[in-house]
Scaffold this active site. Structure first.
Site, mmCIF file in Angstrom:
data_model
loop_
_atom_site.group_PDB
_atom_site.id
_atom_site.type_symbol
_atom_site.label_atom_id
_atom_site.label_comp_id
_atom_site.label_asym_id
_atom_site.label_seq_id
_atom_site.Cartn_x
_atom_site.Cartn_y
_atom_site.Cartn_z
ATOM 1 N N GLN A 225 0.826 -1.211 0.000
ATOM 2 C CA GLN A 225 0.000 0.000 0.000
ATOM 3 C C GLN A 225 0.863 1.266 0.000
ATOM 4 O O GLN A 225 0.439 2.320 0.454
ATOM 5 C CB GLN A 225 -0.941 -0.015 1.194
ATOM 6 C CG GLN A 225 -1.967 -1.143 1.124
ATOM 7 C CD GLN A 225 -2.869 -1.181 2.343
ATOM 8 O OE1 GLN A 225 -2.405 -1.143 3.473
ATOM 9 N NE2 GLN A 225 -4.168 -1.253 2.108
ATOM 10 N N LEU A 226 2.084 1.124 -0.498
ATOM 11 C CA LEU A 226 2.995 2.244 -0.714
ATOM 12 C C LEU A 226 3.322 2.995 0.565
ATOM 13 O O LEU A 226 4.143 2.557 1.351
ATOM 14 C CB LEU A 226 2.431 3.180 -1.790
ATOM 15 C CG LEU A 226 2.208 2.532 -3.154
ATOM 16 C CD1 LEU A 226 1.566 3.519 -4.120
ATOM 17 C CD2 LEU A 226 3.521 2.012 -3.717
ATOM 18 N N ASP A 227 2.691 4.141 0.810
ATOM 19 C CA ASP A 227 3.060 5.003 1.932
ATOM 20 C C ASP A 227 2.331 4.650 3.218
ATOM 21 O O ASP A 227 2.234 5.473 4.127
ATOM 22 C CB ASP A 227 2.793 6.469 1.575
ATOM 23 C CG ASP A 227 3.749 6.973 0.500
ATOM 24 O OD1 ASP A 227 4.906 6.530 0.481
ATOM 25 O OD2 ASP A 227 3.326 7.805 -0.323
ATOM 26 N N GLN A 228 1.825 3.440 3.323
ATOM 27 C CA GLN A 228 1.073 3.045 4.511
ATOM 28 C C GLN A 228 1.752 1.922 5.284
ATOM 29 O O GLN A 228 1.121 1.248 6.102
ATOM 30 C CB GLN A 228 -0.348 2.637 4.108
ATOM 31 C CG GLN A 228 -1.128 3.776 3.448
ATOM 32 C CD GLN A 228 -2.555 3.389 3.119
ATOM 33 O OE1 GLN A 228 -3.229 2.721 3.896
ATOM 34 N NE2 GLN A 228 -3.024 3.802 1.956
#
Length: 283
Positions: A225-228
């Site tokens: 979720q990339l930046d999570q």
């Protein structure tokens, strides 16, 4: 660590919590004649999970010590011994120099507890900077390539170095879940802390228009979720209405490079446990 291990090592344990864990672990260490230099432990209360980081000194057979610990710990226990040697890392960058230059300088002065094996970039802008430090630079353009095809080439180069960690030093390409899966909990990213409030290409201009009062940065592990992913380190600095958007961006770059360096120090010194989607930090 195949032969008898000597000097200072870190013992890293995570397992379901139960009564007497510290007593059992330290009892095994005492039986092996090991001296505890420092010990940190924590219980995550939500799911009663136990974490322990212990620095020990002495001589031991790693396999024997690990087996002795398994005999007294819950069956689900994860046990790891680390000699705290410098970690093998590769840096990914695009055009911005501040994070890359900070890490290259720290590497040159042996402040990272890591060996920077190479820098990979989708632009040639940072080649000269990288090569000044004697670090190999790989230019892999994304022009004319699909994301899967570009990532395949990057993965091929990474495979040559077999890094333990990959650091995104302001690498401005969105990575696919397939790429991230190759380096689960070993891929570290840095970005401003405006997310999700100010998204897009000009977060500092948006921040300026809204009159923000703090500028911050977040370093985290990358997940699908990339930046999570799990957060490792964060920091903020104050700003006010007298700061222009350009000055805010410079302040952001300053805090980003410091937070990224701090997060790597924590990881490379075996001070970070990843538990679900959060990190347990022994600082």
């Amino acid at each position: 660590m195949s032969a008898a291990a000597a000097s200072s090592h870190f013992l890293l344990i995570r397992c379901p919590d139960e009564a007497g864990l510290i007593y059992k672990i330290t009892g095994v260490l005492y039986a092996y004649g090991l001296n505890i230099i420092r010990n940190d432990e924590f219980v995550e209360r939500q799911d009663t999970y136990f974490f322990m980081r212990t620095e020990v000194a002495g001589t031991f057979e790693p396999a024997d010590l690990t087996e002795a610990l398994r005999q007294v710990l819950p069956a689900a226990a994860e046990i790891r011994l680390s000699d705290n040697r410098p970690k093998r890392i590769v840096l990914l960058a695009t055009k911005e120099h501040h994070c890359l230059s900070e890490l290259l300088v720290r590497h040159a002065f042996q402040e990272l507890n890591a060996h920077v094996l190479a820098v990979i970039s989708n632009y040639e802008v940072l080649a000269d900077l990288t090569q000044r430090f004697g670090v190999p630079f790989h230019y892999i353009s994304h022009e004319g390539l699909s994301r899967p095809d570009h990532e395949a080439v990057v993965l091929q180069v990474l495979a040559q170095y077999q890094p333990e960690f990959v650091v995104l030093a302001k690498y401005m390409r969105i990575l696919s879940p397939e790429f991230v899966a190759h380096y689960a909990n070993r891929l570290i990213n840095i970005h401003h802390s405006f997310l999700p409030a100010f998204v897009g290409a000009s977060p500092y201009a948006q921040a300026y228009e809204r009159g923000v009062k703090i500028i911050g940065a977040t370093a985290h592990f990358v997940n699908e979720q990339l930046d999570q992913g799990p957060i490792i380190a964060q920091s903020v600095i104050p700003v006010d209405h007298t700061h222009s958007a350009r000055e805010m961006a410079q302040a952001g770059r300053d805090v980003e490079k410091i937070v990224l360096a701090r997060s790597l120090k924590l990881i490379f010194n075996e001070q970070v446990f990843v538990h679900r989607n959060k990190s347990i930090i022994f600082d």
